[in-house]
Design an enzyme around this catalytic site. Structure first.
Site, PDB file in Angstrom:
ATOM      1  N   VAL A 202      16.814  57.540  74.287  1.00 16.56           N
ATOM      2  CA  VAL A 202      15.379  57.436  73.985  1.00 16.56           C
ATOM      3  C   VAL A 202      14.520  57.893  75.170  1.00 16.56           C
ATOM      4  O   VAL A 202      13.527  58.607  74.997  1.00 16.56           O
ATOM      5  CB  VAL A 202      15.017  55.984  73.572  1.00 16.56           C
ATOM      6  CG1 VAL A 202      13.546  55.898  73.183  1.00 16.56           C
ATOM      7  CG2 VAL A 202      15.887  55.518  72.410  1.00 16.56           C
TER       8      VAL A 202
ATOM      9  N   GLU B 117       6.560  50.423  68.141  1.00 12.96           N
ATOM     10  CA  GLU B 117       6.842  51.145  66.892  1.00 12.96           C
ATOM     11  C   GLU B 117       8.295  51.636  66.833  1.00 12.96           C
ATOM     12  O   GLU B 117       8.945  51.572  65.780  1.00 12.96           O
ATOM     13  CB  GLU B 117       5.891  52.344  66.776  1.00 12.96           C
ATOM     14  CG  GLU B 117       5.943  53.039  65.455  1.00 12.96           C
ATOM     15  CD  GLU B 117       5.521  52.121  64.319  1.00 12.96           C
ATOM     16  OE1 GLU B 117       4.353  51.750  64.255  1.00 12.96           O
ATOM     17  OE2 GLU B 117       6.388  51.768  63.504  1.00 12.96           O
TER      18      GLU B 117
ATOM     19  N   VAL C 208      11.496  49.645  65.244  1.00 14.02           N
ATOM     20  CA  VAL C 208      11.776  49.435  63.816  1.00 14.02           C
ATOM     21  C   VAL C 208      11.696  50.771  63.073  1.00 14.02           C
ATOM     22  O   VAL C 208      10.628  51.382  63.004  1.00 14.02           O
ATOM     23  CB  VAL C 208      10.761  48.447  63.184  1.00 14.02           C
ATOM     24  CG1 VAL C 208      11.126  48.167  61.732  1.00 14.02           C
ATOM     25  CG2 VAL C 208      10.697  47.156  63.971  1.00 14.02           C
TER      26      VAL C 208
ATOM     27  N   ILE D  79       9.726  56.223  61.849  1.00 11.43           N
ATOM     28  CA  ILE D  79       8.883  55.822  60.704  1.00 11.43           C
ATOM     29  C   ILE D  79       7.754  54.906  61.199  1.00 11.43           C
ATOM     30  O   ILE D  79       8.035  53.877  61.818  1.00 11.43           O
ATOM     31  CB  ILE D  79       9.717  55.076  59.640  1.00 11.43           C
ATOM     32  CG1 ILE D  79      10.869  55.937  59.147  1.00 11.43           C
ATOM     33  CG2 ILE D  79       8.843  54.642  58.484  1.00 11.43           C
ATOM     34  CD1 ILE D  79      11.762  55.239  58.138  1.00 11.43           C
TER      35      ILE D  79
ATOM     36  N   GLY E  59      27.565  60.209  66.836  1.00  6.01           N
ATOM     37  CA  GLY E  59      26.597  59.463  67.652  1.00  6.01           C
ATOM     38  C   GLY E  59      25.680  58.570  66.845  1.00  6.01           C
ATOM     39  O   GLY E  59      24.706  58.036  67.371  1.00  6.01           O
TER      40      GLY E  59
ATOM     41  N   GLU F 120      27.661  53.037  67.537  1.00  4.80           N
ATOM     42  CA  GLU F 120      28.148  52.720  68.886  1.00  4.80           C
ATOM     43  C   GLU F 120      29.673  52.570  68.853  1.00  4.80           C
ATOM     44  O   GLU F 120      30.260  52.367  67.786  1.00  4.80           O
ATOM     45  CB  GLU F 120      27.571  51.366  69.328  1.00  4.80           C
ATOM     46  CG  GLU F 120      26.071  51.287  69.349  1.00  4.80           C
ATOM     47  CD  GLU F 120      25.460  52.062  70.507  1.00  4.80           C
ATOM     48  OE1 GLU F 120      26.119  52.164  71.556  1.00  4.80           O
ATOM     49  OE2 GLU F 120      24.349  52.575  70.347  1.00  4.80           O
TER      50      GLU F 120
ATOM     51  N   ASP G 293      21.407  44.237  63.868  1.00  4.54           N
ATOM     52  CA  ASP G 293      20.323  45.147  64.238  1.00  4.54           C
ATOM     53  C   ASP G 293      19.213  45.095  63.170  1.00  4.54           C
ATOM     54  O   ASP G 293      18.029  45.010  63.495  1.00  4.54           O
ATOM     55  CB  ASP G 293      20.914  46.570  64.335  1.00  4.54           C
ATOM     56  CG  ASP G 293      19.859  47.626  64.597  1.00  4.54           C
ATOM     57  OD1 ASP G 293      19.356  47.674  65.720  1.00  4.54           O
ATOM     58  OD2 ASP G 293      19.541  48.389  63.656  1.00  4.54           O
TER      59      ASP G 293
ATOM     60  N   LYS H 177      15.040  43.800  63.222  1.00  5.20           N
ATOM     61  CA  LYS H 177      13.934  44.619  62.729  1.00  5.20           C
ATOM     62  C   LYS H 177      13.162  43.871  61.641  1.00  5.20           C
ATOM     63  O   LYS H 177      11.931  43.913  61.593  1.00  5.20           O
ATOM     64  CB  LYS H 177      14.468  45.957  62.199  1.00  5.20           C
ATOM     65  CG  LYS H 177      15.046  46.820  63.313  1.00  5.20           C
ATOM     66  CD  LYS H 177      15.837  47.984  62.773  1.00  5.20           C
ATOM     67  CE  LYS H 177      16.366  48.869  63.878  1.00  5.20           C
ATOM     68  NZ  LYS H 177      17.329  49.875  63.409  1.00  5.20           N
TER      69      LYS H 177
HETATM   70  N1  NAP Z   1      19.157  55.463  70.413  1.00  8.50           N
HETATM   71  C1  NAP Z   1      18.297  55.318  69.426  1.00  8.50           C
HETATM   72  O1  NAP Z   1      18.226  56.131  68.503  1.00  8.50           O
HETATM   73  C2  NAP Z   1      17.369  54.130  69.414  1.00  8.50           C
HETATM   74  C3  NAP Z   1      16.457  53.991  68.353  1.00  8.50           C
HETATM   75  C4  NAP Z   1      15.537  52.940  68.362  1.00  8.50           C
HETATM   76  C5  NAP Z   1      15.574  52.030  69.394  1.00  8.50           C
HETATM   77  N2  NAP Z   1      16.498  52.160  70.396  1.00  8.50           N
HETATM   78  C6  NAP Z   1      16.476  51.190  71.489  1.00  8.50           C
HETATM   79  O2  NAP Z   1      16.037  51.856  72.667  1.00  8.50           O
HETATM   80  C7  NAP Z   1      16.652  51.275  73.817  1.00  8.50           C
HETATM   81  C8  NAP Z   1      17.387  52.363  74.592  1.00  8.50           C
HETATM   82  O3  NAP Z   1      18.392  52.894  73.771  1.00  8.50           O
HETATM   83  P1  NAP Z   1      19.180  54.232  74.175  1.00  8.50           P
HETATM   84  O4  NAP Z   1      19.886  54.647  72.931  1.00  8.50           O
HETATM   85  O5  NAP Z   1      18.294  55.180  74.851  1.00  8.50           O
HETATM   86  O6  NAP Z   1      20.247  53.658  75.191  1.00  8.50           O
HETATM   87  P2  NAP Z   1      21.185  54.492  76.180  1.00  8.50           P
HETATM   88  O7  NAP Z   1      21.289  55.897  75.758  1.00  8.50           O
HETATM   89  O8  NAP Z   1      22.424  53.693  76.340  1.00  8.50           O
HETATM   90  O9  NAP Z   1      20.371  54.491  77.568  1.00  8.50           O
HETATM   91  C9  NAP Z   1      20.069  53.293  78.188  1.00  8.50           C
HETATM   92  C10 NAP Z   1      19.301  53.553  79.470  1.00  8.50           C
HETATM   93  O10 NAP Z   1      18.972  52.272  80.013  1.00  8.50           O
HETATM   94  C11 NAP Z   1      19.294  52.296  81.406  1.00  8.50           C
HETATM   95  N3  NAP Z   1      19.593  50.910  81.833  1.00  8.50           N
HETATM   96  C12 NAP Z   1      20.478  50.025  81.293  1.00  8.50           C
HETATM   97  N4  NAP Z   1      20.426  48.867  81.956  1.00  8.50           N
HETATM   98  C13 NAP Z   1      19.494  49.011  82.920  1.00  8.50           C
HETATM   99  C14 NAP Z   1      18.998  48.169  83.946  1.00  8.50           C
HETATM  100  N5  NAP Z   1      19.450  46.915  84.089  1.00  8.50           N
HETATM  101  N6  NAP Z   1      18.021  48.639  84.773  1.00  8.50           N
HETATM  102  C15 NAP Z   1      17.549  49.906  84.635  1.00  8.50           C
HETATM  103  N7  NAP Z   1      17.999  50.763  83.688  1.00  8.50           N
HETATM  104  C16 NAP Z   1      18.953  50.319  82.849  1.00  8.50           C
HETATM  105  C17 NAP Z   1      20.508  53.172  81.500  1.00  8.50           C
HETATM  106  O11 NAP Z   1      20.627  53.590  82.834  1.00  8.50           O
HETATM  107  P3  NAP Z   1      21.771  54.642  83.278  1.00  8.50           P
HETATM  108  O12 NAP Z   1      21.253  55.966  82.787  1.00  8.50           O
HETATM  109  O13 NAP Z   1      21.770  54.544  84.759  1.00  8.50           O
HETATM  110  O14 NAP Z   1      23.021  54.195  82.627  1.00  8.50           O
HETATM  111  C18 NAP Z   1      20.111  54.293  80.539  1.00  8.50           C
HETATM  112  O15 NAP Z   1      19.301  55.254  81.163  1.00  8.50           O
HETATM  113  C19 NAP Z   1      17.547  50.170  73.291  1.00  8.50           C
HETATM  114  O16 NAP Z   1      16.860  48.957  73.305  1.00  8.50           O
HETATM  115  C20 NAP Z   1      17.805  50.587  71.844  1.00  8.50           C
HETATM  116  O17 NAP Z   1      18.099  49.490  70.998  1.00  8.50           O
HETATM  117  C21 NAP Z   1      17.376  53.195  70.423  1.00  8.50           C
END
Ligand code: NAP
Length: 416
Positions: free
Chosen positions: A18, A124, A127, A131, A182, A185, A196, A200
């Site tokens: 993200v 936003e 959830v 959307i 992807g 998980e 999850d 939401k």
């Molecule tokens: N992926 C999606 O499509 C999606 C959709 C909606 C909502 N979300 C939500 O958005 C959030 C991020 O998801 P993501 O998919 O982007 O996760 P991700 O790809 O696993 O990336 C997580 C990021 O968080 C950083 N991080 C983790 N722990 C940390 C800490 N203690 N201090 C500082 N940085 C930290 C990681 O650092 P490093 O780079 O150093 O590992 C990484 O850059 C989550 O809450 C997820 O539920 C994701």
């Protein structure tokens, strides 16, 4: 960082799926007037698409920088996200978050912090990905009574169900495919177990009905024990099984909430939501049913939703939580629902206050039933059902009658 005419410094936490998505979106918006401060990440050894000078590893470098009043919290660690969001709000700053687990767990406190310290929190992206569901409920429908909101809010589960159905894949093959692409998980429990989606739904309930409910109080079943035979049973009545988040208010202002695999008939919009797509149906009293569908996850769709919040916050937008102040609606889990159950092998149904229990199919491998039961009673036997790998799905009462007939006819044809 790219040099742009800037007057606002944005502090970003997280540069994963993200965070990178938001960064890419920002690169295309030349006139945004945003300067990105060094991005806070965790792992110093990880290879990055930006130079090392673009990063910091200490959240306090951003949180205590007085030149930053606007943050985007996009990290995967819910506890650390909570601590970051809380600190920003107590400082009266503005923060956008995508972390549904953290938000659903702490929402009442986060609402209070915004009121007490005059900070702003928008979410936003948490959830339905791209959307615009929260803003639609919060702003557009803040003054109209809603009867129902239901939706498909987890792309991984929807992808698995769609592939099992359209390509005849087994659950484990469809899951593997979702992981490869992807959409799921390595540990898929949060997605396929419905956790999850429940987070939401809890956020939706606050904005649609003004009720803040802890996610663990919401009835939740996932798709982790769904079988090909369940999808085939659904097809006999022209329905599809989907993991549906459901919120409905009855005429007595009682709110029923649950996340359940559900037999969705072909006439409903959610039937046509396939693969990783999400979709939400809103049912206001006067406006009539509306439906929004789009990408529920992924780097750019989610980054786009975060940017929409960042730019709205710059214009002074904040959630009013108008419906939480009215407090006319209360949670009530006494409602009776009709469910389909499939007990594998020698498993038998746990003792419970079943009503209208009908055996609809018996094969060498499983026995299926339909029955009525209250949401509360179903919650009380959840552990027993899970221990016996019993699949359950909500089914409308008329579908239950129909499925019994269709399965009987199918069995008669097979034996004739
Ligand atoms: N992926 C999606 O499509 C999606 C959709 C909606 C909502 N979300 C939500 O958005 C959030 C991020 O998801 P993501 O998919 O982007 O996760 P991700 O790809 O696993 O990336 C997580 C990021 O968080 C950083 N991080 C983790 N722990 C940390 C800490 N203690 N201090 C500082 N940085 C930290 C990681 O650092 P490093 O780079 O150093 O590992 C990484 O850059 C989550 O809450 C997820 O539920 C994701």
């Amino acid at each position: 960082m790219k040099n742009k005419p800037s007057n606002i410094r944005l502090g970003i936490f997280g540069f994963g799926c993200v965070g990178q998505g938001l960064y890419d979106v920002l690169q295309t918006i030349e006139q945004a007037g945003i300067e990105v401060a060094p991005i806070c990440v965790k792992d110093k050894e990880k290879p990055r698409s930006l130079p090392a000078s673009a990063f910091t590893y200490n959240p306090q470098d951003l949180l205590q920088d007085e030149s930053i009043t606007l943050f985007a919290e996009l990290i995967s660690d819910a506890d650390e996200a909570y601590s970051i969001v809380k600190q920003a709000l107590v400082a009266g700053k503005t923060i956008v978050s995508a972390n549904k687990k953290m938000l659903a767990t702490h929402l009442p406190e986060l609402i209070k912090l915004q009121q007490n310290y005059n900070g702003t929190l928008l979410y936003e992206a948490a959830v339905g990905g791209s959307i615009p569901i929260i803003r639609t409920l919060e702003s557009y429908y803040s003054s109209e009574t809603l009867q129902r909101v239901s939706g498909i809010l987890n792309g991984s589960s929807n992808y698995i169900l769609s592939k099992m159905e359209s390509e005849g894949l087994s659950y484990s093959l469809a899951l593997q495919q979702a992981q490869k692409l992807g959409f799921a998980e390595a540990d898929p429990t949060l997605d396929v177990g419905g956790f999850d989606t429940v987070n939401k739904l809890s956020l939706i309930a606050a904005h649609a009905f003004g009720v803040t409910v802890k996610p663990e109080l919401i009835l939740r079943f996932g798709i982790d024990v769904v079988g090909e035979e369940d999808l085939e049973a659904a097809a006999t009545i022209e329905a599809r099984i989907r993991l549906v988040a459901f919120a409905e208010v009855n005429p007595f202002n009682e709110l029923n909430l649950h996340v359940l695999p559900t037999f969705v008939p072909a006439q409903r919009e959610l039937y046509h939501v396939v693969n990783e797509t999400n979709g939400v149906t809103i049912d206001p009293v006067f406006a009539g049913e509306q439906f929004i569908k789009g990408r529920g996850a992924g780097s750019h769709p989610t980054g786009s939703a975060v940017w929409a919040d960042v730019s709205a916050a710059i214009s002074g937008y904040r959630y009013a939580y108008r419906k939480t102040k009215i407090k006319t609606i209360v949670l009530n889990q006494d409602k009776k629902i009709t469910i389909y159950l499939r007990c594998p092998g020698g498993a038998s149904l746990p003792e419970a206050a079943w009503e209208n229990l009908v055996k609809i199919q018996e094969t060498g491998e499983a026995t299926s039933f339909t029955a009525d039961i209250s949401v509360k009673e179903l919650q009380s036997i959840q552990t027993d059902l899970a221990a016996n790998h019993i699949f359950i799905a909500q089914i409308a009462a008329e579908q239950a009658v129909n499925i019994a007939l269709k399965l009987k006819q199918k069995a008669e044809v097979a034996y004739s």
